[in-house]
Design a protein around this motif. Structure first.
Motif: not given
Length: 720
Positions: A489-514
């Motif tokens: 579990t990680a705590l991240i401010s919504d000011q880093r929203r773009q980083e979080v969206i990039s993280r979703v892109r990477v995870a789904c690109g590796e065949g996982r779901q979110a």
């Protein structure tokens, strides 16, 4: 005939018998839950003021809450931003101002120079030195040597239209009447009071309304004084006795004994492992057939809990068992085993869930497990209409439907069971009391009740189990199935929203779901759904390569089911959702969850949401994307989520922060609305309460009186 011969019990004396209480004031007192003399005696102060000594004006410090006395030097109208009346008084040590923003002409005229007055209030820094704003005061006559208060002055919970002097006067009248009546009847036997070192009831009530000058104010403010503990103890005892009585009443009706010929299986954990091939005599029990076809082995905890359930089901007394298990611990398998035991004895089982998503999940699981065994599983929910519903009702009434899974639709009037012997209620605390009671009554036949198995993935702190669920036996599945990966579990401010969206892109690109969860903005489901729709549109724009689905509470049940099925089949990469996915969604390939604004949710709900990931072999992550600045409570909650995945520790913290009524969802039942006791603060009393409850069996009239005093008619709700 006097009042006291006419009405013997203080709980029967209405407040209108007190001087100055007419219909209007009685109505205001009723808003505070005060109708009888006894109610008023148990209406305890929230804090105390020391008005027992007069402080010299020259010794005043900002923030002092004190009594002062002096002569009026002058009294003038002051015209500033707000018109006010300023009155200066002095004693031999100095002078101070009294300021009134709300005043009458009579008040101004009465505060004449030279008169002696006594005031009580808080000294604050004003424009011309220390001032008292709207102090309580009264004029002293020249010949009067007016005594100061002899006890600490109580401050009571009040409501609009009832001043502190008024409610104090009423409580004083009630205490005087209590003394003339010979006091409140103390139903706790003296021998038990001595053994457990408890203060007498009347002594405790008297002390709390009139604490002496030397009273420990800190102990009183912390609500840990022996007088407060005595009343909290009796209130907890009333709840406990009520639940024990309801259990006794429940079990006096009997239940079908569901005995299956499986050797010692009902009592022996090891026997749960036997497969269908071991059986050489007679038809193979359904439980054994089921275990033989399962694609996984039961954990040791599952075997132990089912052995406890099976033992209960084999008795001619209605089972009342709560099965607690953290998210993903395998409670549904226990429910399936219990249902098979009922079916093998020729009876039906009903499984009720609070939401259609969770009910459908159960229906799919039970169908996939039971159809290969030749069993009929039926489904009943609000969306089932017309001919399909009529046919389902006919199968349920005729006994063809051996297991019926559904939502609150199960207890509607037109639903008739042929021979219901087991009721499984999932996430019990989400149902209203009368709903759960109605389902139990549907299985009542010839004076026998169905067995009840209650399941929850919201771990209930030991404190609440000992109080709110004292009428239930409790089993805990304290082991997760093999292969489950821990969730980081990680705590991240919504000011880093773009980083979080990039993280979703990477995870789904590796065949996982979110999952991307949008939390409630306010009490409006409409706004919540709008937020989810806007988020889905934004993510579709920013992640065009991903297949994105959206599910929220305002979609039709069929649409929700279709989207969830597509996500489970990996036809979608990312699911944007509201908190409707909190329970009942099992997608092992989903390894990433983003929760927006987690500070808006309770700990238990966050823990449930996080439990949707970590259900497969891949390392899983939960990102709590908060909006700064966080309140202190918000920081505390999210820190707990980051530090532990232990549901029981999270539940204890949730109880501490939100209180029992919110954690259990029992505000509508009346069961957890304590007047004096506090489950978190008084948890250490529960062991004593349990012991004394067991020792009071021989005095049922005392038990009746204690329950009546503290619960009135509320005890009926505990029998669910």
């Amino acid at each position: 005939m006097s009042l006291y011969s006419e009405l013997r019990s203080l709980d029967q004396i209405p407040l209108t018998r007190l001087k100055g209480v007419g219909a209007a004031l009685a109505g205001k007192l009723e808003k505070l839950g005060l109708e009888s003399l006894q109610d008023l005696l148990f209406h305890l102060p929230i804090r105390y003021q020391d008005r027992t000594r007069i402080k010299p004006i020259g010794e005043l410090r900002p923030g002092d809450e004190v009594v002062i006395q002096g002569r009026v030097r002058n009294c003038d109208l002051v015209h500033g931003r707000r018109r006010s009346l300023r009155c200066q008084i002095q004693d031999d040590t100095g002078s101070v101002s009294l300021r009134f923003f709300h005043f009458s002409a009579a008040q101004k005229n009465n505060l004449k120079p030279g008169i002696e007055i006594r005031c009580f209030g808080e000294a604050r820094v004003g424009s011309g030195g220390l001032e008292f704003y709207h102090p309580e005061y009264r004029q002293l006559s020249d010949e009067e040597a007016s005594p100061v208060a002899q006890n600490l002055t109580p401050i009571y919970p009040a409501t609009e239209g009832i001043t502190q002097p008024r409610i104090r006067g009423l409580c004083e009248q009630a205490l005087d009447m209590m003394e003339r009546q010979g006091g409140l009847k103390d139903w706790l036997p003296e021998v038990l009071q001595r053994r457990h070192q408890l203060m007498g009831l009347n002594e405790a009530v008297r002390y709390l309304h009139r604490p002496p000058v030397e009273a420990d104010v800190y102990q009183l403010s912390e609500e840990r004084h022996p007088a407060q503990r005595r009343l909290a103890f009796e209130e907890l005892l009333a709840h406990h006795l009520s639940l024990l009585r309801l259990r006794h009443q429940h079990q006096s009706q009997g239940a079908p004994a569901l005995v299956v010929n499986m050797g010692s299986m009902a009592v022996d954990n090891a026997a749960v492992d036997r497969s269908a091939s071991d059986s050489t005599k007679g038809p193979v029990p359904l439980v054994e057939q089921f275990l033989a076809q399962l694609s996984f082995q039961l954990t040791g905890a599952q075997k132990r809990v089912y052995a406890e359930v099976a033992r209960d089901l084999s008795q001619p007394l209605p089972m009342l068992r709560l099965v607690q298990g953290d998210v993903g611990s395998g409670k549904t398998v226990i429910a399936a085993l219990a249902a098979l035991q009922a079916i093998d004895c020729g009876y039906q089982a009903a499984v009720m869930a609070p939401t259609e998503i969770l009910a459908e999940q159960h229906f799919l699981n039970f169908t996939s497990w039971f159809e290969p065994l030749g069993l009929q599983v039926d489904w009943l929910a609000g969306k089932l209409k017309g001919k399909k519903r009529i046919m389902a009702l006919e199968r349920i009434a005729g006994g063809e439907a051996q297991v019926v899974v559904g939502t609150h639709a199960l207890f509607q009037q037109d639903v008739k069971f042929s021979h219901l012997a087991l009721v499984v209620v999932d996430e019990q605390h989400r149902f209203g009391v009368h709903q759960r009671l109605a389902l139990r009554e549907k299985g009542s036949q010839q004076g026998r009740l169905p067995h009840q198995l209650i399941m929850t993935a919201t771990p209930i702190p030991r404190t609440l189990t000992m109080s709110a669920y004292a009428d239930l036996d409790c089993s805990i599945i304290d082991e997760l199935p093999a292969g489950r990966s821990p969730v980081n579990t990680a705590l991240i401010s919504d000011q880093r929203r773009q980083e979080v969206i990039s993280r979703v892109r990477v995870a789904c690109g590796e065949g996982r779901q979110a999952y991307w969860v949008c939390t409630l903005i306010d009490e409006s489901e409409v706004l919540e759904c709008q937020a989810a729709e806007a988020t889905a549109e934004e993510l579709t724009r920013m992640l065009p390569e991903l297949r994105i689905g959206l599910v929220h509470g305002r979609l039709k049940a069929a649409e929700k089911a279709e989207i969830m099925a597509a996500f489970k089949a990996h036809q979608l990469d990312l699911l944007v959702a509201t908190t409707v996915i909190e329970v009942g969604v099992d997608v092992p390939n989903a390894s990433l969850m983003i929760i927006e604004n987690p500070e808006r949710l309770g700990l238990a709900q966050l823990h449930q949401l996080r439990g949707r990931v970590g259900r497969g072999m891949v390392a899983s992550h939960c990102v709590l994307m908060y909006h700064a600045p966080l309140s202190q409570q918000g920081q505390e909650r999210l820190r707990v989520m980051r530090e532990t995945t232990d549901g029981f520790r999270i539940a204890e913290k949730d109880l501490e922060i939100r209180g029992p009524g919110e954690v259990l969802g029992t505000r509508q039942t009346g069961m957890m609305q304590f007047r004096v006791a506090n489950l978190e603060r008084d948890a250490d009393l529960l062991t004593q309460v349990k012991a004394i409850a067991g020792q009071m069996d021989s005095a049922p009239e005392n038990c009746d009186a204690i329950i009546r005093r503290w619960l009135g008619r509320g005890e009926q709700y505990g029998g669910v």
